[in-house]
Design a protein around this motif. Structure first.
Motif, PDB file in Angstrom:
ATOM      1  N   ILE A   1       2.750 -10.638   5.406  1.00 18.38           N
ATOM      2  CA  ILE A   1       3.360  -9.393   5.884  1.00 18.38           C
ATOM      3  C   ILE A   1       2.907  -8.255   4.985  1.00 18.38           C
ATOM      4  N   LEU A   2       2.302  -7.250   5.592  1.00 10.94           N
ATOM      5  CA  LEU A   2       1.798  -6.080   4.884  1.00 10.94           C
ATOM      6  C   LEU A   2       2.937  -5.084   4.683  1.00 10.94           C
ATOM      7  N   ILE A   3       3.100  -4.604   3.456  1.00 17.88           N
ATOM      8  CA  ILE A   3       4.139  -3.620   3.141  1.00 17.88           C
ATOM      9  C   ILE A   3       3.475  -2.287   2.825  1.00 17.88           C
ATOM     10  N   ILE A   4       3.949  -1.217   3.466  1.00 20.41           N
ATOM     11  CA  ILE A   4       3.334   0.101   3.337  1.00 20.41           C
ATOM     12  C   ILE A   4       4.396   1.147   3.026  1.00 20.41           C
ATOM     13  N   GLY A   5       4.083   2.025   2.086  1.00 17.51           N
ATOM     14  CA  GLY A   5       4.812   3.278   1.906  1.00 17.51           C
ATOM     15  C   GLY A   5       3.950   4.395   2.466  1.00 17.51           C
ATOM     16  N   SER A   6       4.487   5.188   3.376  1.00 17.90           N
ATOM     17  CA  SER A   6       3.724   6.238   4.049  1.00 17.90           C
ATOM     18  C   SER A   6       4.294   7.599   3.675  1.00 17.90           C
ATOM     19  N   GLY A   7       3.492   8.381   2.939  1.00 18.32           N
ATOM     20  CA  GLY A   7       3.951   9.700   2.514  1.00 18.32           C
ATOM     21  C   GLY A   7       2.786  10.557   2.091  1.00 18.32           C
TER      22      GLY A   7
ATOM     23  N   ASP B   1     -11.072   8.533   8.114  1.00 13.77           N
ATOM     24  CA  ASP B   1     -12.170   7.566   7.962  1.00 13.77           C
ATOM     25  C   ASP B   1     -11.762   6.428   7.032  1.00 13.77           C
ATOM     26  N   PHE B   2     -11.095   6.778   5.944  1.00 14.52           N
ATOM     27  CA  PHE B   2     -10.644   5.757   5.003  1.00 14.52           C
ATOM     28  C   PHE B   2      -9.665   4.797   5.669  1.00 14.52           C
ATOM     29  N   LEU B   3      -8.692   5.323   6.404  1.00 15.90           N
ATOM     30  CA  LEU B   3      -7.699   4.459   7.025  1.00 15.90           C
ATOM     31  C   LEU B   3      -8.325   3.528   8.061  1.00 15.90           C
ATOM     32  N   LYS B   4      -9.287   4.031   8.808  1.00 16.04           N
ATOM     33  CA  LYS B   4      -9.982   3.171   9.769  1.00 16.04           C
ATOM     34  C   LYS B   4     -10.693   2.031   9.048  1.00 16.04           C
ATOM     35  N   ALA B   5     -11.380   2.353   7.955  1.00 15.28           N
ATOM     36  CA  ALA B   5     -12.094   1.323   7.198  1.00 15.28           C
ATOM     37  C   ALA B   5     -11.121   0.361   6.514  1.00 15.28           C
ATOM     38  N   LEU B   6      -9.989   0.886   6.058  1.00 14.87           N
ATOM     39  CA  LEU B   6      -9.007   0.044   5.379  1.00 14.87           C
ATOM     40  C   LEU B   6      -8.478  -1.040   6.308  1.00 14.87           C
ATOM     41  N   GLY B   7      -8.147  -0.655   7.534  1.00 13.32           N
ATOM     42  CA  GLY B   7      -7.644  -1.643   8.474  1.00 13.32           C
ATOM     43  C   GLY B   7      -8.628  -2.767   8.713  1.00 13.32           C
ATOM     44  N   LYS B   8      -9.914  -2.446   8.734  1.00 15.44           N
ATOM     45  CA  LYS B   8     -10.945  -3.458   8.963  1.00 15.44           C
ATOM     46  C   LYS B   8     -11.157  -4.344   7.735  1.00 15.44           C
ATOM     47  N   SER B   9     -10.850  -3.813   6.550  1.00 19.42           N
ATOM     48  CA  SER B   9     -11.134  -4.551   5.317  1.00 19.42           C
ATOM     49  C   SER B   9     -10.041  -5.545   4.948  1.00 19.42           C
TER      50      SER B   9
ATOM     51  N   LEU C   1       0.819  -1.200   0.000  1.00 22.98           N
ATOM     52  CA  LEU C   1       0.000   0.000   0.000  1.00 22.98           C
ATOM     53  C   LEU C   1       0.856   1.255   0.000  1.00 22.98           C
ATOM     54  N   PHE C   2       0.368   2.280  -0.671  1.00 25.15           N
ATOM     55  CA  PHE C   2       0.900   3.627  -0.473  1.00 25.15           C
ATOM     56  C   PHE C   2      -0.214   4.449   0.132  1.00 25.15           C
ATOM     57  N   ILE C   3       0.027   4.977   1.327  1.00 29.66           N
ATOM     58  CA  ILE C   3      -0.997   5.729   2.037  1.00 29.66           C
ATOM     59  C   ILE C   3      -0.434   7.069   2.486  1.00 29.66           C
ATOM     60  N   SER C   4      -1.346   8.009   2.705  1.00 31.08           N
ATOM     61  CA  SER C   4      -0.962   9.323   3.220  1.00 31.08           C
ATOM     62  C   SER C   4      -1.092   9.325   4.734  1.00 31.08           C
ATOM     63  N   HIS C   5      -0.061   9.869   5.402  1.00 33.49           N
ATOM     64  CA  HIS C   5      -0.194  10.039   6.846  1.00 33.49           C
ATOM     65  C   HIS C   5      -0.698  11.438   7.196  1.00 33.49           C
TER      66      HIS C   5
ATOM     67  N   MET D   1      -5.525   2.538  11.486  1.00 36.93           N
ATOM     68  CA  MET D   1      -5.810   1.242  10.872  1.00 36.93           C
ATOM     69  C   MET D   1      -5.901   0.119  11.908  1.00 36.93           C
ATOM     70  N   TYR D   2      -4.984   0.142  12.863  1.00 32.53           N
ATOM     71  CA  TYR D   2      -4.878  -0.941  13.841  1.00 32.53           C
ATOM     72  C   TYR D   2      -4.755  -0.334  15.246  1.00 32.53           C
ATOM     73  N   PRO D   3      -5.848   0.179  15.777  1.00 33.17           N
ATOM     74  CA  PRO D   3      -5.787   0.915  17.042  1.00 33.17           C
ATOM     75  C   PRO D   3      -5.352   0.069  18.234  1.00 33.17           C
ATOM     76  N   GLN D   4      -5.430  -1.244  18.138  1.00 34.94           N
ATOM     77  CA  GLN D   4      -5.009  -2.077  19.260  1.00 34.94           C
ATOM     78  C   GLN D   4      -3.489  -2.160  19.398  1.00 34.94           C
ATOM     79  N   ALA D   5      -2.770  -1.696  18.391  1.00 33.03           N
ATOM     80  CA  ALA D   5      -1.292  -1.638  18.434  1.00 33.03           C
ATOM     81  C   ALA D   5      -0.686  -2.998  18.779  1.00 33.03           C
ATOM     82  N   ASN D   6      -1.243  -4.047  18.211  1.00 32.36           N
ATOM     83  CA  ASN D   6      -0.793  -5.397  18.548  1.00 32.36           C
ATOM     84  C   ASN D   6      -0.127  -6.123  17.388  1.00 32.36           C
ATOM     85  N   ILE D   7       0.119  -5.420  16.274  1.00 29.99           N
ATOM     86  CA  ILE D   7       0.778  -6.039  15.127  1.00 29.99           C
ATOM     87  C   ILE D   7       2.231  -5.569  15.089  1.00 29.99           C
ATOM     88  N   PRO D   8       3.193  -6.483  15.081  1.00 31.64           N
ATOM     89  CA  PRO D   8       4.605  -6.088  15.068  1.00 31.64           C
ATOM     90  C   PRO D   8       4.954  -5.289  13.803  1.00 31.64           C
TER      91      PRO D   8
END
Length: 257
Positions: free
Chosen positions: A162-168, A24-32, A6-10, A125-132
């Motif tokens: 393993i999820l790979i993210i570019g954040s910019g 809102d999008f990021l919250k929904a993305l984490g659930k999807s 993923l490439f997402i905006s922070h 995306m992952y409010p429980q902060a439980n994913i390494p």
């Protein structure tokens, strides 16, 4: 099933506490998404270009990295936010080996914490902060091609859940926010650039994107410095040929997600 890249905006740091279309999008993305066993992230705020290790890769390797509040003049309560997601030293070592096998020096850093390019989107995306998490540095001196190749090296991790993210950000001109008067045609320049990027991505025109500094319209207005755009290329390299647009928005005329 393989995880995506993923490439997402922070966004602005204020997104940590204020609702917006992007939050809102990021919250929904984490659930999807299928829950990943780990996340590897390239953030615009982990740039080694001006570091003594500028031509090396730096990889977070701590077991419990701290939350970094690397922004200024925001509400005081934002500096108390913590995102206590664990690190993953074993995965960090495996990633370092992938780079070393290609002749690229990789440094494991047990002290580096999560900058806001990491914890703001992941907290949504992952409010429980439980994913390494493992964070891999970018380098504005080396540019787009190097970042694309870094992503390609890490692409096989997706098959290991393993999820790979570019954040910019697709556009990021912080100077323009404070400019008085505003640049008269800034809306048009952001639109032209973001439309060019979208078209080239969906057309899978990787050569044009890698040459964006020469080819893209109004590139230096949209990115006076390049650190917020380079994580895109890591995501491209890791993601392979399939490209899908999930979301877009423009905030304050000039920040494009």
């Amino acid at each position: 099933m393989a995880q995506p890249a993923l490439f997402i905006s922070h966004g602005s740091p204020i997104m940590a506490v204020q609702q917006s279309p992007t939050s809102d999008f990021l919250k929904a993305l984490g659930k999807s998404l299928n829950t990943p066993r780990a996340i590897v992230i390239f953030s615009a705020h982990f740039d080694m270009a001006h570091d003594e290790a500028a031509h090396n890769i730096v990889i977070t390797a701590g077991q419990a990295p701290e939350t970094i509040h690397d922004f200024y003049n925001f509400p005081a309560h934002m500096y108390n936010i913590k995102y206590p997601a664990p690190g993953h030293p074993e995965l960090a070592g495996n990633i370092a080996t992938l780079f070393k096998n290609k002749g690229i020096t990789a440094i494991l850093d047990e002290r580096q914490g999560w900058d806001h390019g990491v914890w703001i989107p992941l907290r949504l995306m992952y409010p429980q902060a439980n994913i390494p998490i493992v964070q891999v540095s970018i380098n504005t001196q080396l540019g787009a091609k190097a970042m694309y190749e870094y992503g390609q090296l890490l692409a096989p991790l997706r098959d290991d859940n393993i999820l790979i993210i570019g954040s910019g950000g697709i556009s990021h001109n912080l100077r323009e926010v404070f400019k008085t008067p505003a640049t008269p045609n800034r809306v048009q320049m952001v639109k032209a650039f973001t439309q060019w990027v979208e078209y080239k991505l969906l057309a899978q025109d990787t050569p044009a994107l890698l040459n964006y500094l020469a080819d893209a319209p109004h590139v230096l207005f949209n990115h006076p410095t390049q650190e917020h755009f380079l994580p895109l290329f890591a995501a491209m390299g890791a993601g392979g040929k399939q490209v899908e647009k999930l979301f877009s928005d423009i905030e304050m005329d000039i920040f494009s997600a």
